[in-house]
Scaffold this active site. Structure first.
Site: not given
Length: 436
Positions: A252, A255, A257, A273, A299, A315, A368
């Protein structure tokens, strides 16, 4: 003799449409954004292209986003003002209520003159109760009403977080959502000259919010990337590779980081991803920072690596309630069904990721989210089913200033932490070691 009057063709009467006041299209786009979030459950950023399609100017699009975001930050308090000035309660999705929210947040938060705030929203209720909207707005502004300094959280969210974390956390969350957070960047190496800011951890700088990212020193050279200090913790817990060329799977990943952190630390990084658009951003970020990673679109419920890796960082997709400071829409979209569905997917992803860790290797799980179902409870269920893993306790020296590990060995960041320096996002992070 009677003479009939000449037949004169009727002259059609054309009533020219009244032009909307300047600025109305941006308010109409804000209305579309709020409808997308509150009625359809769409993410605010995802709704932007469609909702602002009539706005050619970037500053108008940014203003529409700012209006919608501020309404979402302060929705309960705006509604309390509206309900206190109407005899009958307006339906939650009524255009009159939406128009009043937009007008009030401009006048009370964004500094728009009241006459401009109301003039630009009245066209949004054409064919509806314009007099009601005008009257309620006038009553409230003449009374000098103010919004509370710390916004009130949606009732369902406040109740949920009070049970999980206590009233002090709820109060801290209200303070945290009052304004967008500062700008955190993670450094590729040394900080470029003139970047400024404060440092909460090695390789980190915190800058004042409102800074134009592309104008900062080092942007064009790829000297850093934007990343909240809490979001940098998962990759920090992997440190440097155990041996040269060791592979880490960043799952995952977009974007990017964490991908960039791992690549900068020397890992051979495989970034996986499922989103093509988000992977495009990841590739752009890698290109700008001159860092390398193997990028895979797949996937995770179907993909598998060729061989186990020294480390896996998951993540996981989640409710994202931990990033409510930047994305206040999550507080209105992340209902119990969304949280439950996210937790179910996370359990599936964790089970697959665990199988991709070589004996003696490391698995870092992060979310998160401020929901225990996606953090503490998730890892409790995983550990009960995977006896080959044990918690590798996080040490205080591995974490940014002001953030301490939980006594149980993992990391939980909450609203109120490092508040004096601008706060941080809500995260759960645990590091696990597989038996050798």
């Amino acid at each position: 003799m009677v003479i009939d009057p000449p037949q004169v063709a009727a002259i059609p009467i054309v009533v020219a449409p009244v032009a909307d006041p300047p600025g109305t299209p941006a308010r109409r786009s804000a209305l579309r954004l709020l409808d997308a979030v509150l009625r359809r459950g769409q993410a605010l950023d995802a709704a932007m292209p469609g909702a602002t399609r009539e706005l050619p100017r970037s500053d108008d699009r940014a203003f529409a986003h700012a209006i919608a975001a501020e309404v979402l930050r302060r929705l309960p308090d705006l509604d309390a003002l509206i309900d206190g000035a109407t005899r009958q309660t307006l339906p939650p999705d009524a255009k009159a209520r939406m128009a009043l929210r937009i007008a009030l947040v401009q006048a009370l938060v964004l500094g728009t003159p009241p006459h401009a705030a109301i003039a630009t929203v009245l066209p949004l209720v054409d064919g509806g109760p314009r007099k009601l909207v005008h009257g309620v707005f006038g009553t409230l502004t003449r009374a000098g009403v103010l919004l509370p300094e710390a916004p009130t959280l949606p009732e369902a969210v406040a109740d949920r977080w009070s049970i999980a974390w206590g009233e002090d956390m709820v109060a801290a969350a209200g303070c945290a959502i009052a304004a967008p957070p500062p700008l955190d960047v993670t450094l590729r190496g040394d900080a470029p000259e003139g970047l400024g800011g404060i440092s909460l951890a090695p390789g980190h700088r915190r800058l004042e919010r409102g800074t134009a990212v592309t104008d900062l020193p080092g942007y064009a050279e790829g000297a850093w990337w934007v990343q909240d200090i809490a979001a940098s913790i998962p990759a920090r817990l992997l440190g440097t590779p155990p041996e040269p060329g060791a592979t880490v799977l960043d799952l995952c990943a977009a974007p990017g980081g964490k991908t960039m952190q791992l690549a900068a630390a020397g890992w051979r990084t495989v970034a996986v991803d499922g989103s093509q658009s988000r992977l495009a951003r990841l590739r752009d970020n890698l290109h700008r920072t001159r860092l390398k990673a193997d990028v895979v679109r797949a996937d995770l419920l179907e993909w598998s690596p060729a061989e186990p890796a020294a480390a896996v960082l998951l993540d996981a997709a989640c409710s994202a309630t931990g990033i409510f400071r930047r994305h206040p829409d999550v507080l209105h979209r992340a209902r119990p069904a969304v949280i439950e569905a996210a937790a179910t997917l996370q359990a599936q992803l964790l089970a697959r990721a665990a199988a991709w860790v070589r004996p003696g290797g490391t698995l870092v799980y992060a979310a998160c989210s401020l929901e225990p179902e996606e953090g503490e409870e998730q890892i409790g269920r995983f550990m009960a089913a995977h006896l080959e893993f044990e918690i590798d306790p996080v040490r205080a020296g591995e974490l940014p200033d002001g953030i301490a590990p939980d006594p149980r060995g993992w990391v939980r960041t909450l609203p109120g932490m490092v508040a004096g320096q601008g706060g941080c996002d809500g995260f759960f992070v645990v590091r696990l070691r597989r038996a050798g």
